[in-house]
Write a protein that holds these residues in place. Sequence first.
Motif, PDB file in Angstrom:
ATOM      1  N   ILE A   4      36.963  49.184  43.088  1.00 41.12           N
ATOM      2  CA  ILE A   4      36.675  47.874  42.487  1.00 41.12           C
ATOM      3  C   ILE A   4      35.993  48.068  41.138  1.00 41.12           C
ATOM      4  O   ILE A   4      36.417  47.493  40.132  1.00 41.12           O
ATOM      5  CB  ILE A   4      35.815  47.018  43.442  1.00 41.12           C
ATOM      6  N   ALA A   5      34.971  48.889  41.103  1.00 41.80           N
ATOM      7  CA  ALA A   5      34.220  49.085  39.858  1.00 41.80           C
ATOM      8  C   ALA A   5      35.079  49.754  38.789  1.00 41.80           C
ATOM      9  O   ALA A   5      35.179  49.254  37.661  1.00 41.80           O
ATOM     10  CB  ALA A   5      32.969  49.913  40.137  1.00 41.80           C
ATOM     11  N   TYR A   6      35.689  50.885  39.125  1.00 42.19           N
ATOM     12  CA  TYR A   6      36.426  51.650  38.113  1.00 42.19           C
ATOM     13  C   TYR A   6      37.613  50.885  37.557  1.00 42.19           C
ATOM     14  O   TYR A   6      37.817  50.839  36.343  1.00 42.19           O
ATOM     15  CB  TYR A   6      36.901  52.992  38.682  1.00 42.19           C
ATOM     16  N   ASN A   7      38.430  50.308  38.421  1.00 37.00           N
ATOM     17  CA  ASN A   7      39.621  49.620  37.931  1.00 37.00           C
ATOM     18  C   ASN A   7      39.267  48.431  37.047  1.00 37.00           C
ATOM     19  O   ASN A   7      39.888  48.215  36.008  1.00 37.00           O
ATOM     20  CB  ASN A   7      40.515  49.194  39.092  1.00 37.00           C
ATOM     21  N   VAL A  55      38.515  39.545  34.593  1.00 40.28           N
ATOM     22  CA  VAL A  55      37.888  40.694  35.264  1.00 40.28           C
ATOM     23  C   VAL A  55      36.946  40.197  36.357  1.00 40.28           C
ATOM     24  O   VAL A  55      36.932  40.738  37.468  1.00 40.28           O
ATOM     25  CB  VAL A  55      37.172  41.607  34.242  1.00 40.28           C
ATOM     26  N   ARG A  56      36.179  39.155  36.071  1.00 41.19           N
ATOM     27  CA  ARG A  56      35.277  38.591  37.085  1.00 41.19           C
ATOM     28  C   ARG A  56      36.068  38.144  38.310  1.00 41.19           C
ATOM     29  O   ARG A  56      35.712  38.447  39.447  1.00 41.19           O
ATOM     30  CB  ARG A  56      34.496  37.410  36.499  1.00 41.19           C
ATOM     31  N   ARG A  57      37.175  37.463  38.082  1.00 42.16           N
ATOM     32  CA  ARG A  57      37.998  36.983  39.197  1.00 42.16           C
ATOM     33  C   ARG A  57      38.680  38.143  39.929  1.00 42.16           C
ATOM     34  O   ARG A  57      38.821  38.104  41.152  1.00 42.16           O
ATOM     35  CB  ARG A  57      39.055  36.002  38.706  1.00 42.16           C
ATOM     36  N   MET A  58      39.104  39.161  39.196  1.00 38.87           N
ATOM     37  CA  MET A  58      39.748  40.305  39.848  1.00 38.87           C
ATOM     38  C   MET A  58      38.749  41.012  40.770  1.00 38.87           C
ATOM     39  O   MET A  58      39.116  41.420  41.872  1.00 38.87           O
ATOM     40  CB  MET A  58      40.325  41.277  38.813  1.00 38.87           C
ATOM     41  N   ILE A  59      37.508  41.131  40.336  1.00 37.32           N
ATOM     42  CA  ILE A  59      36.480  41.707  41.212  1.00 37.32           C
ATOM     43  C   ILE A  59      36.377  40.879  42.487  1.00 37.32           C
ATOM     44  O   ILE A  59      36.361  41.417  43.594  1.00 37.32           O
ATOM     45  CB  ILE A  59      35.114  41.785  40.484  1.00 37.32           C
ATOM     46  N   LEU A 103      47.200  47.839  43.539  1.00 40.46           N
ATOM     47  CA  LEU A 103      46.310  48.797  42.874  1.00 40.46           C
ATOM     48  C   LEU A 103      47.060  50.039  42.408  1.00 40.46           C
ATOM     49  O   LEU A 103      46.741  50.613  41.362  1.00 40.46           O
ATOM     50  CB  LEU A 103      45.153  49.184  43.797  1.00 40.46           C
ATOM     51  N   ALA A 104      48.058  50.456  43.163  1.00 45.09           N
ATOM     52  CA  ALA A 104      48.861  51.613  42.749  1.00 45.09           C
ATOM     53  C   ALA A 104      49.570  51.321  41.425  1.00 45.09           C
ATOM     54  O   ALA A 104      49.620  52.180  40.533  1.00 45.09           O
ATOM     55  CB  ALA A 104      49.867  51.979  43.837  1.00 45.09           C
ATOM     56  N   VAL A 105      50.098  50.112  41.289  1.00 43.52           N
ATOM     57  CA  VAL A 105      50.764  49.723  40.037  1.00 43.52           C
ATOM     58  C   VAL A 105      49.747  49.676  38.899  1.00 43.52           C
ATOM     59  O   VAL A 105      50.002  50.178  37.795  1.00 43.52           O
ATOM     60  CB  VAL A 105      51.493  48.372  40.189  1.00 43.52           C
ATOM     61  N   LEU A 106      48.585  49.093  39.151  1.00 41.66           N
ATOM     62  CA  LEU A 106      47.539  49.018  38.129  1.00 41.66           C
ATOM     63  C   LEU A 106      47.083  50.419  37.718  1.00 41.66           C
ATOM     64  O   LEU A 106      46.932  50.706  36.531  1.00 41.66           O
ATOM     65  CB  LEU A 106      46.349  48.189  38.633  1.00 41.66           C
ATOM     66  N   ARG A 107      46.894  51.300  38.686  1.00 41.35           N
ATOM     67  CA  ARG A 107      46.470  52.681  38.369  1.00 41.35           C
ATOM     68  C   ARG A 107      47.519  53.393  37.516  1.00 41.35           C
ATOM     69  O   ARG A 107      47.166  54.130  36.589  1.00 41.35           O
ATOM     70  CB  ARG A 107      46.213  53.471  39.651  1.00 41.35           C
ATOM     71  N   ARG A 108      48.796  53.216  37.841  1.00 41.89           N
ATOM     72  CA  ARG A 108      49.861  53.837  37.033  1.00 41.89           C
ATOM     73  C   ARG A 108      49.804  53.320  35.596  1.00 41.89           C
ATOM     74  O   ARG A 108      49.928  54.083  34.644  1.00 41.89           O
ATOM     75  CB  ARG A 108      51.239  53.577  37.639  1.00 41.89           C
ATOM     76  N   PHE A 109      49.617  52.002  35.459  1.00 44.98           N
ATOM     77  CA  PHE A 109      49.505  51.415  34.125  1.00 44.98           C
ATOM     78  C   PHE A 109      48.317  52.021  33.382  1.00 44.98           C
ATOM     79  O   PHE A 109      48.447  52.437  32.221  1.00 44.98           O
ATOM     80  CB  PHE A 109      49.342  49.892  34.232  1.00 44.98           C
ATOM     81  N   LEU A 110      47.155  52.068  34.026  1.00 41.49           N
ATOM     82  CA  LEU A 110      45.961  52.616  33.380  1.00 41.49           C
ATOM     83  C   LEU A 110      46.142  54.091  33.047  1.00 41.49           C
ATOM     84  O   LEU A 110      45.711  54.552  31.991  1.00 41.49           O
ATOM     85  CB  LEU A 110      44.729  52.410  34.270  1.00 41.49           C
ATOM     86  N   PHE A 111      46.790  54.818  33.937  1.00 43.86           N
ATOM     87  CA  PHE A 111      47.013  56.242  33.691  1.00 43.86           C
ATOM     88  C   PHE A 111      47.874  56.431  32.446  1.00 43.86           C
ATOM     89  O   PHE A 111      47.554  57.246  31.570  1.00 43.86           O
ATOM     90  CB  PHE A 111      47.683  56.889  34.909  1.00 43.86           C
ATOM     91  N   GLU A 112      48.954  55.668  32.347  1.00 42.61           N
ATOM     92  CA  GLU A 112      49.867  55.802  31.212  1.00 42.61           C
ATOM     93  C   GLU A 112      49.278  55.267  29.916  1.00 42.61           C
ATOM     94  O   GLU A 112      49.433  55.872  28.860  1.00 42.61           O
ATOM     95  CB  GLU A 112      51.175  55.068  31.508  1.00 42.61           C
ATOM     96  N   ARG A 113      48.614  54.126  29.984  1.00 39.30           N
ATOM     97  CA  ARG A 113      48.182  53.438  28.765  1.00 39.30           C
ATOM     98  C   ARG A 113      46.757  53.760  28.342  1.00 39.30           C
ATOM     99  O   ARG A 113      46.395  53.529  27.186  1.00 39.30           O
ATOM    100  CB  ARG A 113      48.317  51.924  28.958  1.00 39.30           C
TER     101      ARG A 113
END
Length: 192
Positions: A4-7, A55-59, A103-113
């Motif tokens: 939650i915190a890192y993403n 970001v507040r809502r995503m948390i 979260l897997a999709v979000l992590r892939r996006f963050l990893f690439e971008r």
Amino acid sequence: ADDIAYNNHDVDDGVQAGLFTLEDLAEIPLIGPILRQVRADWPGMDDRMVRIEAVRRMIGVMVDDVLAETERRLVADGIASTEDVRTARRTLVQFSDAMMGDLAVLRRFLFERMYRHYRVNRTRSQARRILGEMFRLFMAEPEVMPPEWQARAVGDDAKRARAVCDYIAGMTDRYAIEEHRKLFTLDLALDL
């Protein structure tokens, strides 16, 4: 909690750093629908406030999901005592499968971008050099560390290395950069 915190921090930091935009996040599950809802709820809101609110809502969505999935697992597994928790055959505190997929999709996006972005890699490379140079200096000249750290560095190489690592690990990023500047920039004035 780390997910939650890192993403969320990484989404916020990536947009602020200009590594990607809110529009780039529009098709990413989890954050995309939240961004659309924030914009629908607050038409005309500037991007800075949209980012903060999203970001507040995503948390909140992530916390709600982990609480609901944990409750579901506790009930499904008949968990009624601390002993039941100790002997549980699976992780009890967990995101739902749907959230794990998003979260897997979000992590892939963050990893690439973000994580592979050349600017991030340059900063990481610079940080490695700064820390490496300070480590080597403190190992060779422990007397340049503050007195309480010098005292900890007395002894064999392993004890000195542990004290040096602990000293460096306790530094904030800004403090480490400033210390490096003081130690490696030619300035003959007494730098206190």
